[in-house]
Each structure stands twice: as C-alpha cells, then as structure tokens.
Design a protein around this motif. Structure first.
Motif, PDB file in Angstrom:
ATOM      1  N   LEU A   1       0.845  -1.180   0.000  1.00 14.67           N
ATOM      2  CA  LEU A   1       0.000   0.000   0.000  1.00 14.67           C
ATOM      3  C   LEU A   1       0.887   1.240   0.000  1.00 14.67           C
TER       4      LEU A   1
ATOM      5  N   LYS B   1      -2.053  -4.542   1.371  1.00 19.97           N
ATOM      6  CA  LYS B   1      -3.474  -4.563   1.050  1.00 19.97           C
ATOM      7  C   LYS B   1      -4.158  -5.641   1.879  1.00 19.97           C
TER       8      LYS B   1
ATOM      9  N   TYR C   1      -9.644  -1.606   5.060  1.00 16.30           N
ATOM     10  CA  TYR C   1      -8.422  -0.817   5.178  1.00 16.30           C
ATOM     11  C   TYR C   1      -8.415  -0.078   6.521  1.00 16.30           C
TER      12      TYR C   1
END
Length: 308
Positions: A16, A59, A65
C-alpha cells in the motif's frame, strides 16, 4: 525468473502506498479532519501514523483498510480527564458515518459499503505537554471507571522517525519489503478475528530490532533476508508459565522501543503464542525449502496466491 524478481513483483502486488501517494486514503482522512475542525471549539494538530505513514502497509485480504491518525490537543493533561477529551472527538464525529465506535485506545470511524466495512479510521487522541512537548494517549471507554482512565506516555512519533532512519537507500527499501512479506504471511495464516494473530506493530518492532540487509553478490536477497529475520524471531521465544492452564508455555516478549515501552505481544495468550511459534517454524521450513530446491511452491504456501 529469479527469486528476487519474483519477490519484487510480489511486493508491488501487496504493498500500500503512503498517505501522500493514495488519493482515496487522503480523501477519507481529510473528510474526518474537516468534520473535526467544524465541530470542535478547540484547535488540534493531526499527524499520520501507523503502517501508511511508515510505508509498511499491505493490502488487506478482507478488504477492510485500517487508517491511523493522531489527534494532538495542546492541553495540560493534568487538568483534563482523558475520557472527557475523547468525548470531544466522539461527539464531533458520531453522525459522520453510520458507525462510530468508542474503543479503549481510540475512536474508530467506519466507512461501509453494502453493510461491510471497507475502511476504518482509528483516531488516537493525545495531549501535548505544554512544557516538555511530550505526548500522552487518552486511554478509556465512555463509561470507564476512574481506575480504567489514564494518560499513557506515547512516543509513536519517535518510533516512526526511528523506522524511517533505521536504514538508508536500498537497505531501507528491503527492510520495508520484508516487513510487508511478514504481514502478508500473517494475514494468510492467522484469523483476522480477535487477537490470535501477531499485530503488524509487533512484526514491525521485531524487524526494527533484528532485520539485517542481505545481498547475494551485488543484488538484494529478499528470500535470505526474510529467512534470517524469521529465524531470529523464532529463537527469541522463552519458557513462561501460563497461570490460566497451570502449564508451562513459551512467549515472545518484545518491548516497544519508545514510550510507553510496553510488550507489543502482551495481549496474546500462551496458546496463541504457541501457535505463533509453530507457524514461524513452518515458515522457516518453507523458506529453507525454496532456497534449497529453487521451487516457488513453498513460497506460495507461505505467502498465498499473490506470490507468482
């Protein structure tokens, strides 16, 4: 294709970007900060924290998230109850989405889609000492008894700076890649529910203490670096008594290197610790098998189907 090429491609798949590189994350963060500024009569200083800020995020397999933000009030903690201060933030945000929760270390805002969480933002509420500048984290739930409320010393900023400066250049890039590999291994092999899995913070602290850059000739050797780190972590477990079962066990005690200097694995039970150690041993077997045979199959078992 070399293992190193495969590891680099795997990293590109799972990593990420930091806040400043991810428009969607910035948008979620900025909406919350705007709401706080509109609804609070006292000023605050926000800062990005956690894996997004350090560049060690992966991820999530479950699509949820986790974004971490520090909210710093310039107040004297000795004159303010920590739960009261957390209440300022909760009340400012409670109608921002359909789900805002008050948790002991933070206030969490959930963004949902079709009833499923797709983002959640953890807001750590801190007081900045007017004399020393030291930060203290507000601990306590909405109806916590007095003894469950505290201002806990907190130097997560110091830790983030230390991680940023732990290595430089290509060594720093490998350091972050290996942390991301271990986080994806964790996500593949542990349940996301409860506290059975080692935290991302715990794995990052372990890497901060024990990671060493590894090369094969002039090139990085991510397989060798990961294997070396996992061997060290596995070797740090020591015998410990489990009072709940009355049986001996093993634990990995690892102190956060900055305030509050607590054990980052303290919330894991001895049984969870035993499973953690066993899965580390299995990871060592897979990494050694790949190194010995040149096969990618054990790496796919270790890191999941994204390792291609």
């Amino acid at each position: 294709m070399s293992f190193q090429t495969m590891f680099r491609r795997f990293d590109e798949t799972i990593k990420l970007n930091r806040f400043d590189e991810n428009a969607e994350l910035r948008e979620k963060r900025d909406r919350i900060l705007k709401r706080l500024r509109e609804n609070l009569s006292i000023t605050f200083e926000p800062f990005n924290q956690g894996s997004y800020a350090m560049g060690t995020g992966v991820k999530p397999l479950n699509g949820d998230y986790d974004i971490d933000i520090g909210i710093v009030f310039n107040i004297d903690r000795r004159s303010h109850d920590p739960v009261t201060v957390k209440g300022w933030v909760y009340k400012a945000l409670e109608t921002h989405t359909t789900r805002v929760e008050w948790r002991r270390p933070c206030i969490t805002v959930y963004y949902q889609q079709s009833g499923e969480a797709i983002y959640h933002v953890d807001l750590a509420i801190l007081a900045k000492d007017p004399y020393s500048g030291a930060l203290h984290l507000a601990i306590g739930k909405e109806h916590s008894a007095a003894e469950q409320r505290e201002w806990q010393p907190d130097d997560r900023k110091g830790f983030m700076a230390a991680v940023e400066n732990r290595f430089s250049g290509e060594d720093a890039a490998q350091f972050r890649r290996v942390i991301r590999y271990l986080k994806r291994w964790r996500d593949v092999h542990f349940s996301s529910e409860g506290r059975a899995a080692p935290t991302g913070l715990g794995l990052t602290v372990a890497a901060y203490y024990w990671f060493q850059p590894t090369k094969s000739g002039p090139s990085d050797d991510d397989l060798g670096a990961t294997l070396a780190l996992v061997r060290i972590i596995h070797g740090q477990f020591t015998s410990a008594w489990d009072p709940s079962s009355g049986q001996p066990g093993v634990r990995l005690a690892l102190r956060f290197p900055f305030a509050p200097q607590d054990d980052v694995f303290a919330r894991m039970t001895n049984q969870q610790m035993q499973e953690f150690r066993q899965r580390l041993a299995k990871l060592i077997e897979w990494l050694e098998e790949a190194q010995r045979t040149g096969s990618t199959a054990p790496l796919q078992r270790a890191f999941g189907s994204d390792f291609l």
